[in-house]
Enzyme design. Structure first.
Site, PDB file in Angstrom:
ATOM      1  N   LYS A 110      -3.767 -11.209  -7.100  1.00  0.00           N
ATOM      2  CA  LYS A 110      -5.087 -11.533  -6.540  1.00  0.00           C
ATOM      3  C   LYS A 110      -6.146 -10.564  -7.085  1.00  0.00           C
ATOM      4  CE  LYS A 110      -5.774  -8.893  -2.324  1.00  0.00           C
ATOM      5  NZ  LYS A 110      -6.485  -8.823  -1.084  1.00  0.00           N
ATOM      6  N   LYS A 133       0.833  -1.210   0.000  1.00  0.00           N
ATOM      7  CA  LYS A 133       0.000   0.000   0.000  1.00  0.00           C
ATOM      8  C   LYS A 133       0.866   1.258   0.000  1.00  0.00           C
ATOM      9  CE  LYS A 133      -4.244  -1.893   0.731  1.00  0.00           C
ATOM     10  NZ  LYS A 133      -5.628  -1.870   1.041  1.00  0.00           N
ATOM     11  N   LYS A 149     -10.396  -5.283  -5.112  1.00  0.00           N
ATOM     12  CA  LYS A 149     -11.384  -4.258  -5.447  1.00  0.00           C
ATOM     13  C   LYS A 149     -10.735  -2.940  -5.828  1.00  0.00           C
ATOM     14  CE  LYS A 149     -13.006  -4.304  -0.680  1.00  0.00           C
ATOM     15  NZ  LYS A 149     -11.964  -3.704   0.154  1.00  0.00           N
TER      16      LYS A 149
END
Ligand code: ATP
Ligand code: LTN
Length: 334
Positions: free
Chosen positions: A197, A115, A200
């Site tokens: 993966k 992140k 969203k």
């Protein structure tokens, strides 16, 4: 334990639209666990602001997510479904646990590294201490089990370490939680890059199936899914795209991967992709219909939010008071 049941805690962030990965890796497992455990399912909106959010959008997404929990089949009479921001104990315990967590431990967290790389302009302290807040979520309810996707195992491990460290100093304060990983589909991969993966926050909408996608969109996305040139439906680690589609189909139909391989022996990828698309659309349809109904019933959703926040607060306060006393905070004068 709460009464004669073990406690289960889990949560999801209200960032972005939920994907099939979230459904298979998390929500779907939650449904099967609601009778066996005393459950807390949280919309973790405090975690959401570790990346910059538009306030109106966050509010609307959080409500949608809470509604989706119910639409998916979690009964709010049996499961405590609530917003993290409505229970101040999460933030309070998180502060205390911050003082029992080492910088070195947090530095090793792969989600933080990912992140931080993605949001290089906003590497804030909240993003760094995200796992401590997650530990607080879990430990506040003395959870025995935490159903999550594989990507969250590292956070579960640090939660256990923090709890054990605290218990070693102050006695048996926290229950040590165990992760619960579903058997199939623990990691659903992106339809455009089966090495990654399904997420969203992926910028490419074709990489993910969103839970609110209609049937045509779902089928179109599966038709475009990246596979390989083997032209053979087999379940192995080399054919990652096909492996992922088999996993998805297997979850939707309840068939084992071997059964799926025999069902499609000699058939082309086109036929298989269509079947996967249809099975996903069929699996999601009842939830989509229920969601549309629930969304209109504002009073009902409001009552769930109010009642469950009260229930969560009650249990959270019990643990918090115990912890505050252990670390030496003075008792409140009532
Ligand atoms: P983001 O892209 O914003 O990081 P995300 O899609 O990874 O989000 P989270 O909110 O981090 O989703 O995760 C919610 C739950 O869904 C977690 O339990 C996580 O393990 C699970 N999950 C997320 N993506 C997948 C996936 N592709 N396969 C299986 N489980 C998943
Ligand atoms: N970090 C998790 C969401 C989350 C969570 C939790 C999951 C926050 N608190 C407590 C289980 C238990 C995620 O990003 N998927």
């Amino acid at each position: 334990m709460l009464g004669d049941k073990k406690v289960l805690f889990s949560g999801m962030q209200a960032t972005g639209n939920l994907t099939l990965g979230n459904y298979i890796g998390a929500l779907k497992n939650w449904l099967t666990l609601q009778d066996e455990f005393e459950t807390f399912y949280c919309v973790v909106d405090l975690h959401s602001i570790t990346v910059r959010q538009d306030p109106a959008e966050l509010r609307s997404r959080a409500r949608k997510l809470l509604t989706l929990y119910i639409a998916a089949g979690l009964d709010p009479e049996k499961n405590c479904i609530y917003y993290q921001s409505h229970v101040s104990g999460h933030a309070e315990l998180s502060w205390i646990l911050n003082c029992f967590t080492y910088m070195g431990e947090l530095n090793r967290m792969t989600q933080f590294k990912d992140k931080a790389a993605k949001h290089a302009d906003n590497i804030n302290a909240g993003l760094f201490t995200y796992p401590v807040l997650m530990a607080a979520d879990i430990l506040l309810y003395q959870a025995d089990v935490v159903p999550v996707g594989k990507d969250q195992l590292q956070h579960l491990e640090i939660t256990r370490d923090i709890a054990q460290r605290f218990n070693a100093i102050y006695g048996d304060v926290f229950t040590i939680p165990e992760p619960y990983i579903g058997k199939t589909g623990a990691k659903i991969m992106s339809l455009q890059d089966p090495e990654k993966k399904m997420s969203k926050s992926d910028e490419n909408p074709n990489a993910s199936i969103y839970l609110m996608d209609d049937k045509d969109t779902i089928i179109r996305k599966f038709k475009r899914a990246v596979t390989d040139s083997e032209a053979n439906i087999a379940y192995n680690d080399e054919q990652k795209g096909i492996h992922n589609l088999i996993d998805i189909y297997s979850v939707c139909t309840g068939k084992t991967p071997d059964e799926v391989v025999s069902e499609f022996a000699g058939k082309g990828y086109g036929d298989f992709k269509l079947a996967v698309g249809e099975s996903v659309a069929d699996m999601l349809a009842p939830m989509q219909a229920r969601f549309a109904e629930l969304e209109k019933d504002k009073a009902y959703i409001d009552s769930v939010i109010k009642n469950n926040a009260e229930k969560a607060n009650y249990f959270a306060q019990k643990t918090l008071r115990k912890v505050q006393k252990k670390v030496g905070f003075p008792e409140k004068i009532r």
